[in-house]
Write a protein that holds these residues in place. Structure first.
Motif, PDB file in Angstrom:
ATOM      1  N   ILE A  71     -15.212  31.762 -47.309  1.00 25.79           N
ATOM      2  CA  ILE A  71     -14.992  29.861 -46.149  1.00 25.79           C
ATOM      3  C   ILE A  71     -14.914  29.003 -48.145  1.00 25.79           C
ATOM      4  CG2 ILE A  71     -17.025  28.198 -46.669  1.00 25.79           C
ATOM      5  CD1 ILE A  71     -18.614  30.077 -45.422  1.00 25.79           C
ATOM      6  N   LEU A  72     -15.012  29.029 -49.404  1.00 25.77           N
ATOM      7  CA  LEU A  72     -13.995  28.038 -49.666  1.00 25.77           C
ATOM      8  C   LEU A  72     -12.501  28.442 -49.860  1.00 25.77           C
ATOM      9  CD1 LEU A  72     -16.635  29.208 -52.916  1.00 25.77           C
ATOM     10  CD2 LEU A  72     -16.411  26.865 -51.797  1.00 25.77           C
ATOM     11  N   ALA A  73     -11.893  29.925 -49.769  1.00 17.54           N
ATOM     12  CA  ALA A  73     -10.727  29.733 -50.459  1.00 17.54           C
ATOM     13  C   ALA A  73      -9.450  29.274 -48.494  1.00 17.54           C
ATOM     14  CB  ALA A  73      -9.892  31.232 -49.727  1.00 17.54           C
ATOM     15  N   ASP A  74     -10.533  28.741 -47.638  1.00 21.62           N
ATOM     16  CA  ASP A  74     -10.084  28.388 -46.035  1.00 21.62           C
ATOM     17  C   ASP A  74     -10.170  26.967 -46.879  1.00 21.62           C
ATOM     18  OD1 ASP A  74      -9.373  30.723 -44.908  1.00 21.62           O
ATOM     19  OD2 ASP A  74     -11.329  30.615 -43.575  1.00 21.62           O
ATOM     20  N   ARG A  75     -10.719  26.615 -47.076  1.00 22.60           N
ATOM     21  CA  ARG A  75     -10.949  24.712 -47.446  1.00 22.60           C
ATOM     22  C   ARG A  75      -9.360  24.696 -48.470  1.00 22.60           C
ATOM     23  NH1 ARG A  75     -15.576  23.417 -52.213  1.00 22.60           N
ATOM     24  NH2 ARG A  75     -13.360  24.669 -52.600  1.00 22.60           N
ATOM     25  N   ASP A  76      -9.401  25.300 -49.217  1.00 23.66           N
ATOM     26  CA  ASP A  76      -8.480  25.113 -50.550  1.00 23.66           C
ATOM     27  C   ASP A  76      -7.774  24.791 -49.901  1.00 23.66           C
ATOM     28  OD1 ASP A  76     -10.506  24.470 -52.613  1.00 23.66           O
ATOM     29  OD2 ASP A  76     -10.302  26.702 -52.953  1.00 23.66           O
ATOM     30  N   SER A  77      -6.969  25.839 -48.534  1.00 17.22           N
ATOM     31  CA  SER A  77      -5.677  26.300 -47.907  1.00 17.22           C
ATOM     32  C   SER A  77      -6.201  25.288 -46.741  1.00 17.22           C
ATOM     33  CB  SER A  77      -6.228  27.528 -47.414  1.00 17.22           C
ATOM     34  OG  SER A  77      -5.838  28.746 -47.252  1.00 17.22           O
ATOM     35  N   LEU A  78      -6.633  24.932 -46.443  1.00 13.30           N
ATOM     36  CA  LEU A  78      -6.249  23.551 -45.368  1.00 13.30           C
ATOM     37  C   LEU A  78      -6.021  21.672 -46.080  1.00 13.30           C
ATOM     38  CD1 LEU A  78      -7.047  22.274 -42.680  1.00 13.30           C
ATOM     39  CD2 LEU A  78      -9.557  21.624 -43.294  1.00 13.30           C
ATOM     40  N   LYS A  79      -6.930  22.425 -47.486  1.00 13.16           N
ATOM     41  CA  LYS A  79      -5.918  21.018 -48.562  1.00 13.16           C
ATOM     42  C   LYS A  79      -4.876  21.363 -48.894  1.00 13.16           C
ATOM     43  CE  LYS A  79     -11.000  19.994 -50.356  1.00 13.16           C
ATOM     44  NZ  LYS A  79     -11.420  19.777 -51.856  1.00 13.16           N
ATOM     45  N   SER A  80      -4.621  22.197 -48.648  1.00 16.88           N
ATOM     46  CA  SER A  80      -3.147  22.463 -49.279  1.00 16.88           C
ATOM     47  C   SER A  80      -1.453  22.419 -48.430  1.00 16.88           C
ATOM     48  CB  SER A  80      -3.191  24.050 -49.654  1.00 16.88           C
ATOM     49  OG  SER A  80      -3.476  23.813 -51.319  1.00 16.88           O
ATOM     50  N   GLU A  81      -2.396  22.835 -47.165  1.00 12.33           N
ATOM     51  CA  GLU A  81      -1.811  22.579 -45.889  1.00 12.33           C
ATOM     52  C   GLU A  81      -1.523  20.722 -45.398  1.00 12.33           C
ATOM     53  OE1 GLU A  81       0.363  24.497 -43.111  1.00 12.33           O
ATOM     54  OE2 GLU A  81      -1.133  25.490 -43.937  1.00 12.33           O
ATOM     55  N   VAL A  82      -2.229  20.202 -45.871  1.00  5.71           N
ATOM     56  CA  VAL A  82      -2.921  18.690 -45.564  1.00  5.71           C
ATOM     57  C   VAL A  82      -1.431  17.678 -46.196  1.00  5.71           C
ATOM     58  CG1 VAL A  82      -3.685  16.865 -45.516  1.00  5.71           C
ATOM     59  CG2 VAL A  82      -4.851  18.263 -44.032  1.00  5.71           C
ATOM     60  N   ASP A  83      -2.128  18.413 -47.534  1.00  7.34           N
ATOM     61  CA  ASP A  83      -1.276  17.918 -48.567  1.00  7.34           C
ATOM     62  C   ASP A  83       0.170  18.616 -48.984  1.00  7.34           C
ATOM     63  OD1 ASP A  83      -3.583  17.051 -49.740  1.00  7.34           O
ATOM     64  OD2 ASP A  83      -3.582  18.059 -51.732  1.00  7.34           O
ATOM     65  N   ALA A  84       0.685  19.461 -48.433  1.00  8.24           N
ATOM     66  CA  ALA A  84       1.998  19.955 -47.767  1.00  8.24           C
ATOM     67  C   ALA A  84       2.864  18.775 -46.831  1.00  8.24           C
ATOM     68  CB  ALA A  84       2.347  21.252 -47.680  1.00  8.24           C
ATOM     69  N   LEU A  85       2.198  18.297 -46.072  1.00 13.62           N
ATOM     70  CA  LEU A  85       2.677  18.148 -44.825  1.00 13.62           C
ATOM     71  C   LEU A  85       2.467  16.332 -45.099  1.00 13.62           C
ATOM     72  CD1 LEU A  85       0.733  19.495 -41.893  1.00 13.62           C
ATOM     73  CD2 LEU A  85       3.006  20.141 -42.358  1.00 13.62           C
ATOM     74  N   ARG A  86       2.194  15.342 -45.887  1.00 12.29           N
ATOM     75  CA  ARG A  86       1.882  14.827 -46.304  1.00 12.29           C
ATOM     76  C   ARG A  86       2.621  14.214 -47.512  1.00 12.29           C
ATOM     77  NH1 ARG A  86      -3.248  13.676 -46.801  1.00 12.29           N
ATOM     78  NH2 ARG A  86      -3.145  13.973 -49.931  1.00 12.29           N
ATOM     79  N   THR A  87       2.776  15.038 -48.714  1.00 10.55           N
ATOM     80  CA  THR A  87       3.502  14.784 -49.954  1.00 10.55           C
ATOM     81  C   THR A  87       4.295  15.951 -50.220  1.00 10.55           C
ATOM     82  OG1 THR A  87       1.848  15.031 -51.344  1.00 10.55           O
ATOM     83  CG2 THR A  87       2.531  13.212 -50.556  1.00 10.55           C
ATOM     84  N   GLY A  88       4.638  17.109 -49.768  1.00 12.02           N
ATOM     85  CA  GLY A  88       5.178  18.386 -49.955  1.00 12.02           C
ATOM     86  C   GLY A  88       4.159  19.158 -50.914  1.00 12.02           C
ATOM     87  N   LEU A  89       4.491  20.826 -50.729  1.00  6.91           N
ATOM     88  CA  LEU A  89       3.728  21.391 -51.790  1.00  6.91           C
ATOM     89  C   LEU A  89       3.474  20.836 -53.513  1.00  6.91           C
ATOM     90  CD1 LEU A  89       2.867  23.600 -50.351  1.00  6.91           C
ATOM     91  CD2 LEU A  89       4.989  25.430 -52.359  1.00  6.91           C
ATOM     92  N   SER A  90       2.079  21.318 -53.396  1.00  9.92           N
ATOM     93  CA  SER A  90       1.971  21.177 -55.110  1.00  9.92           C
ATOM     94  C   SER A  90       0.614  21.720 -54.700  1.00  9.92           C
ATOM     95  CB  SER A  90       1.269  19.673 -54.507  1.00  9.92           C
ATOM     96  OG  SER A  90       0.255  18.704 -53.979  1.00  9.92           O
ATOM     97  N   GLY A  91       0.025  21.822 -56.579  1.00 10.05           N
ATOM     98  CA  GLY A  91      -1.178  22.352 -56.626  1.00 10.05           C
ATOM     99  C   GLY A  91      -0.294  23.710 -57.557  1.00 10.05           C
ATOM    100  N   ARG A  92      -1.330  24.827 -57.705  1.00 12.58           N
ATOM    101  CA  ARG A  92      -1.322  26.369 -58.609  1.00 12.58           C
ATOM    102  C   ARG A  92      -0.723  27.403 -58.193  1.00 12.58           C
ATOM    103  NH1 ARG A  92      -2.210  26.896 -64.009  1.00 12.58           N
ATOM    104  NH2 ARG A  92      -2.986  25.116 -64.275  1.00 12.58           N
TER     105      ARG A  92
END
Length: 311
Positions: A71-92
Motif C-alpha cells: 500500500i505504501l509503495a503504491d501510494r509513493d508510486s501514485l505521487k511520483s506518477e502525478v509529479d512526473a506528469l506535472r513537472t517531469g520525473l523527480s525524487g530518488r
C-alpha cells in the motif's frame, strides 16, 4: 492517519525494536506504540507480540506488513506518477547491485540523471543476489543489477551484458602467466588466490566454473571488498579472478596484467531487475526503458567483450 500507522508498523518490522522504529519515523516511542495499538483496534487483530521487550510480530502481523508495504509503495508510486506528469520525473531512484556489477551501474545512472535532472540516485552496491530480490519484494529498492540466472518468477528483467573473467596478476608473478594471451582455470587454481567470500554470488559463479572443470581452488585470502582484491594483487603475492567489466572502472595498474580466462569459458548474464507490477512505479519503468535504448545497450556491449591481455 492509516498511512502513518502502516509506516510505523513497517518500521517496527524492519527495526525489530520500538525505540529504533520510533527514531526512524521521527516520533516518540509512546506515539508509535499508540498508533500501532489503534491500528490493531481498527483491524480487530493483534499485530505485535508484546512482552518486556519486542518479541516480534504475530502471524497476522506478518501478513499485514506485506499489505502495508504494498500500500505504501503504491501510494509513493501514485505521487511520483502525478509529479512526473506535472513537472517531469523527480525524487530518488534506489538501485541495488551485486559487488561485481557495481561499476557497470554507472552506465545506467549517468544517462538517467542526464535525462532527468530532478532525480537523485541511491546506490547500494554491496548486496547479495538474494538480498536484491528480497529488497525489491519489500519495496526497499526500485531496481537491481544482478545475475539473471538466479532471478525467479515475479520479476521483469533486461539483460545488460555478459560477464567474462580475467586473471589479474602482478607482472612478475603467476609463473609467467602474465605474459600469456589466456589462462586456463586449472592454471589459475594452482596460484595463491585472493577471491570474493563464499557467501557472495560472484564467488559462487566462479565456484560453478571451477567445478565444471573438476577443480576445487583453495584461496588463501577471501574478502567481500573489490578494492581489497586489487590491493592484494598489487603486493605481488596474490592473483585473483575478476569480471573483465571491472577493468572498465579500475583499469589495470602499472605492474599488473589482466589475462582472459579460457577453458572453460562460460559467460554469465548480468541484467536489470524490477518487480513485475502493473502499471509499476514510474521510476522503475523509466529506468527499464532507458536500459533498452541503443546508446545504453552499445555501452554494455563493450563490457561483454573479452578483455585484451596485458596492461
Amino acid at each position: 492517519m492509516l498511512f502513518r500507522q502502516l509506516e510505523y508498523l513497517v518500521a517496527l518490522a524492519r527495526e525489530r525494536h520500538f525505540a529504533r522504529a520510533a527514531q526512524a519515523c521521527y516520533v516518540s516511542q509512546p506515539a508509535l506504540s499508540e498508533a500501532i495499538r489503534k491500528l490493531e483496534d481498527e483491524l480487530d487483530v493483534s499485530l505485535v507480540r508484546r512482552g518486556r521487550t519486542y518479541e516480534g510480530l504475530t502471524p497476522e502481523g506478518e501478513r499485514i506488513v506485506l499489505w502495508a508495504q504494498r500500500i505504501l509503495a503504491d501510494r509513493d508510486s501514485l505521487k511520483s506518477e502525478v509529479d512526473a506528469l506535472r513537472t517531469g520525473l523527480s525524487g530518488r531512484l534506489r538501485i541495488g547491485a551485486v559487488p561485481t556489477a557495481s561499476g557497470a551501474v554507472a552506465l545506467l545512472t549517468g544517462p538517467f540523471c542526464g535525462r532527468h535532472p530532478l532525480v537523485t540516485v541511491e546506490l547500494r552496491a554491496d548486496l547479495r543476489s538474494e538480498d536484491i530480490l528480497r529488497q525489491l519484494q519489500n519495496f526497499e529498492i526500485d531496481a537491481g543489477v544482478t545475475y539473471l540466472h538466479r532471478v525467479r518468477e515475479g520479476f521483469r528483467t533486461v539483460p545488460l551484458y555478459e560477464e567474462r573473467y580475467v586473471l589479474l596478476t602482478e607482472d612478475s608473478s603467476a609463473g609467467g602467466l602474465g605474459s600469456r594471451s589466456e589462462a586456463t582455470w586449472a592454471e589459475a587454481s594452482r596460484l595463491p588466490l585472493c577471491l570474493l567470500a563464499e557467501t557472495m554470488q560472484g564467488r559462487r559463479v566462479l565456484q560453478e566454473v571451477f567445478s565444471e572443470a573438476g577443480l576445487r581452488p583453495s584461496p588463501r585470502v577471501e574478502t567481500d571488498s573489490v578494492a581489497a582484491l586489487f590491493a592484494h594483487v598489487r603486493t605481488g603475492r596474490w592473483a585473483t579472478i575478476v569480471p573483465s567489466a571491472w577493468l572498465n572502472v579500475f583499469g589495470v595498474a602499472s605492474g599488473m596484467r589482466a589475462v582472459p580466462m579460457a577453458a572453460p569459458s562460460r559467460p554469465v548474464t548480468v541484467g536489470l531487475v524490477t518487480l513485475a507490477r502493473d502499471p509499476g512505479p514510474v521510476m522503475a519503468r523509466t529506468l527499464m526503458d532507458l536500459a533498452r535504448t541503443a546508446g545504453v545497450t552499445a555501452a554494455f556491449d563493450r563490457l561483454s567483450g573479452s578483455a585484451a591481455p596485458g596492461h
